[in-house]
Design an enzyme around this catalytic site. Structure first.
Site, PDB file in Angstrom:
ATOM      1  N   LYS A 171     -12.963  -0.971 -11.406  1.00  0.00           N
ATOM      2  CA  LYS A 171     -11.929  -1.646 -12.151  1.00  0.00           C
ATOM      3  C   LYS A 171     -11.442  -2.850 -11.344  1.00  0.00           C
ATOM      4  O   LYS A 171     -11.661  -2.849 -10.146  1.00  0.00           O
ATOM      5  CB  LYS A 171     -10.784  -0.712 -12.486  1.00  0.00           C
ATOM      6  CG  LYS A 171     -10.043  -0.183 -11.261  1.00  0.00           C
ATOM      7  CD  LYS A 171      -8.841   0.608 -11.668  1.00  0.00           C
ATOM      8  CE  LYS A 171      -7.728  -0.280 -12.156  1.00  0.00           C
ATOM      9  NZ  LYS A 171      -6.505  -0.197 -11.339  1.00  0.00           N
ATOM     10  N   ASP A 258      -2.874  -2.309 -14.772  1.00  0.00           N
ATOM     11  CA  ASP A 258      -3.295  -1.550 -13.590  1.00  0.00           C
ATOM     12  C   ASP A 258      -3.372  -0.041 -13.864  1.00  0.00           C
ATOM     13  O   ASP A 258      -4.257   0.630 -13.342  1.00  0.00           O
ATOM     14  CB  ASP A 258      -2.290  -1.832 -12.453  1.00  0.00           C
ATOM     15  CG  ASP A 258      -2.721  -1.251 -11.122  1.00  0.00           C
ATOM     16  OD1 ASP A 258      -3.901  -1.430 -10.770  1.00  0.00           O
ATOM     17  OD2 ASP A 258      -1.891  -0.615 -10.439  1.00  0.00           O
ATOM     18  N   HIS A 263      -6.008   4.461 -16.714  1.00  0.00           N
ATOM     19  CA  HIS A 263      -5.773   5.856 -16.326  1.00  0.00           C
ATOM     20  C   HIS A 263      -4.914   6.619 -17.349  1.00  0.00           C
ATOM     21  O   HIS A 263      -5.265   7.712 -17.790  1.00  0.00           O
ATOM     22  CB  HIS A 263      -5.083   5.930 -14.966  1.00  0.00           C
ATOM     23  CG  HIS A 263      -5.741   5.112 -13.901  1.00  0.00           C
ATOM     24  ND1 HIS A 263      -7.108   4.998 -13.799  1.00  0.00           N
ATOM     25  CD2 HIS A 263      -5.239   4.367 -12.890  1.00  0.00           C
ATOM     26  CE1 HIS A 263      -7.405   4.231 -12.757  1.00  0.00           C
ATOM     27  NE2 HIS A 263      -6.294   3.824 -12.195  1.00  0.00           N
TER      28      HIS A 263
HETATM   29  C1  BG6 Z   1      -5.396   2.387  -8.907  1.00  0.00           C
HETATM   30  C2  BG6 Z   1      -4.337   1.329  -9.029  1.00  0.00           C
HETATM   31  O1  BG6 Z   1      -6.336   2.265  -9.945  1.00  0.00           O
HETATM   32  O2  BG6 Z   1      -4.810   3.671  -8.981  1.00  0.00           O
HETATM   33  C3  BG6 Z   1      -3.263   1.505  -7.966  1.00  0.00           C
HETATM   34  O3  BG6 Z   1      -4.901   0.042  -8.908  1.00  0.00           O
HETATM   35  C4  BG6 Z   1      -2.738   2.918  -7.963  1.00  0.00           C
HETATM   36  O4  BG6 Z   1      -2.204   0.567  -8.147  1.00  0.00           O
HETATM   37  C5  BG6 Z   1      -3.876   3.930  -7.940  1.00  0.00           C
HETATM   38  O5  BG6 Z   1      -1.916   3.078  -6.828  1.00  0.00           O
HETATM   39  C6  BG6 Z   1      -3.370   5.335  -8.140  1.00  0.00           C
HETATM   40  O6  BG6 Z   1      -4.407   6.243  -7.941  1.00  0.00           O
HETATM   41  P1  BG6 Z   1      -4.126   7.739  -7.498  1.00  0.00           P
HETATM   42  O7  BG6 Z   1      -5.457   8.393  -7.532  1.00  0.00           O
HETATM   43  O8  BG6 Z   1      -3.514   7.669  -6.128  1.00  0.00           O
HETATM   44  O9  BG6 Z   1      -3.163   8.296  -8.491  1.00  0.00           O
END
Ligand code: BG6
Length: 512
Positions: A171, A258, A263
């Protein structure tokens, strides 16, 4: 002691899943993601004997780095970031087949050198070797890399065979609908869709996959998984971290791009999609796309379905932290949101009238991701509404992270000679049942791509459908500049506008 000895549930895993001889090439080899996630993932796969016997790792980057030095950098990454201690014997196996090729991303000659290097590896192995290209660079060089993989012939190796070349792309997959379409078109000019693995690392998380198992391997949920029983759904992906050292990237991105577009929306899709016909990649992705297409356009006003805000100075974990606009590298008049919340409606038979509330933000009180399904209250109650009768709505919540698990809020009788009620929580905790050393998302995803299983990756049309939903919001926000950007203190659960999305419909955010 091996994990499989400690946890019988893990036994037999390595026997079932095998990749052919493979060379993984990482573009962006000296980048942050490579050190924090990719190299540790490869080390842990090797630890679990899940890498093919003929496995090679090649770093590719602009900086000339001798092989030995690259191996040293990779070893340091394992020591610092792996979930397991470095085992010298395991690392020796990986390091023996780790090399580095330097070249520009827009330099065809560099890719020709890479192609020659892969041929040499193949000669050493004595058989055809699958190549998996991992694009882990800033998006500004995605296009030249894809073009040069095409021009050098690397992208088309062994087409028509299961061990054809594969490409993993990190991404951000575009920044709006048009750019996502352009990136898809570029990929399709070199690769077929089944060669492309678009990453959303949330899909690699154990708890996200467990959501599918819970929904489709238990018969008790399906009959109640609809508007007749479910009142509303809340999805929270909260972080206590601020923007950190990523100001340059984040200023151009913001929370909606983001975290929400990818997600959080994936969590929504897996929660709300129809049961797929099978656990095959296409069946699952078809259902996700169908669901995303059924989401109504986001109302931009006058009773908007979205809110955005920036964190102001505040306290996190007892420490004072600066506001977003005071962070290094952030424009003092920036309108980039560090928090976004949405109220989405799904126009299908299952979900008509059930609001789906999504929120994500940085500098919220703690790092927590959860999906909370709130059920309707009983039709009336036989219990008198007086002191000592505390009744909550039944809520099933999937704790994605941390403290991974599942809990159900029920109302119970408080023991005693009088009838009093109190909500109680029934919980399942991963760490208690299975032990805490679960694989990291990237381990699963790298392994799946090597095997050729696209189930946990985003299909091209899926990425576009998600962008189609959010691009009007992004355009609207851009047209408004700073107008409508709210503020919340670091360490608070977001702005008033985020709360209003719910209160205006008779709901409140739960405290995860
Ligand atoms: C990333 C984002 O995709 O996911 C970040 O760019 C974020 O900003 C991160 O902190 C969070 O991932 P996880 O796995 O720590 O929840």
């Amino acid at each position: 002691m091996a994990d499989t000895e400690r946890h019988p549930f893990l036994q037999g895993l390595s026997k079932h899943r095998g990749a052919p001889p493979t060379v993984v090439v990482i573009f962006g080899a000296s980048g942050d993601l490579t050190a924090r996630k990719l190299i540790p993932a490869i080390y842990n796969l090797s630890f679990d004997n899940l890498l093919p016997a003929d496995f090679h790792l090649v770093g590719y980057g602009r900086k000339p780095i001798p092989d030995e030095e690259f191996r040293g950098i990779a070893a340091a990454a394992v020591k610092e970031f792996s979930r397991r201690e470095m085992d010298p014997e395991v690392w020796k196996r990986v390091a023996a087949n780790t090399t580095y090729v330097s070249g520009g991303y827009d330099e065809k000659a560099g890719f020709d050198r890479l192609a020659a290097h892969i041929k040499d590896i193949e000669k050493g192995v004595g058989s055809e070797v699958q190549s998996l290209f991992y694009i882990s660079t800033p998006p500004s060089v995605f296009f030249p890399i894809i073009q040069n993989l095409g021009a050098s012939g690397l992208g088309g190796r062994y087409l028509g065979k299961p061990h054809h070349s594969k490409v993993i792309i990190e991404k951000p997959f575009g920044k709006d609908l048009d750019s996502a379409k352009a990136l898809n078109a570029e990929l399709r000019s070199v690769f077929q869709e089944n060669q492309v693995y678009r990453i959303d690392h949330y899909l690699g998380k154990e708890t996200v996959q467990d959501l599918l198992v819970q929904r489709f391997a238990n018969s008790i949920f399906e009959p109640i998984w609809n508007r007749n029983y479910i009142d509303s759904v809340q999805i929270t992906v909260a972080e206590d971290q601020g923007v950190g050292t990523r100001a340059g990237y984040y200023e151009q991105s913001g929370c909606l791009r983001d975290m929400i577009q990818n997600h959080t929306t994936q969590l929504l899709a897996l929660t709300a999609m129809e049961p797929p016909g099978s656990f095959e990649a296409e069946a699952l992705r078809d259902e996700k796309v169908k669901l995303l297409k059924a989401i109504e356009p986001v109302a931009l006003g006058p009773d908007p379905d979205m809110a955005r805000a920036q964190y102001a100075a505040g306290m996190i974990g007892g420490k004072k932290v600066p506001g977003y606009l005071e962070e290094k590298g952030i424009a003092p008049n920036s309108s980039t949101e560090t928090y976004a919340a949405l109220r989405l409606s799904i126009n299908n038979w299952r979900w008509q009238g059930v609001p789906f509330y999504l929120r994500s933000g940085k500098r919220l009180p703690r790092r927590v991701s959860e999906i909370a399904i709130q059920f309707k209250r009983p039709p009336g109650t036989i219990f008198p509404q007086k002191e000592g009768f505390n009744l909550a709505a039944n809520t099933l919540s999937f704790q994605i992270q941390p403290d991974e698990g599942l809990s159900l809020i029920l109302n119970a009788k408080v023991p005693g000679l009088d009838t009093r009620t109190q909500p109680v929580k029934m919980s399942f905790r991963y760490a208690t049942t299975f032990g805490s050393n679960t694989p990291e998302a990237y381990e699963r995803l790298v392994l799946d791509a090597m095997i050729g299983d696209g189930t946990l990756f985003i299909r091209g049309d899926e990425a576009e459908t998600s962008w189609a939903l959010y691009t009007p919001v992004l355009n609207f926000w851009q047209s408004q500049g700073r107008k409508g950007v709210e503020s919340y203190s670091a360490g608070a659960w977001g702005p008033e506008g985020g709360d209003q999305l719910l209160t205006s419909r008779g709901h409140v955010w739960r405290q995860p």
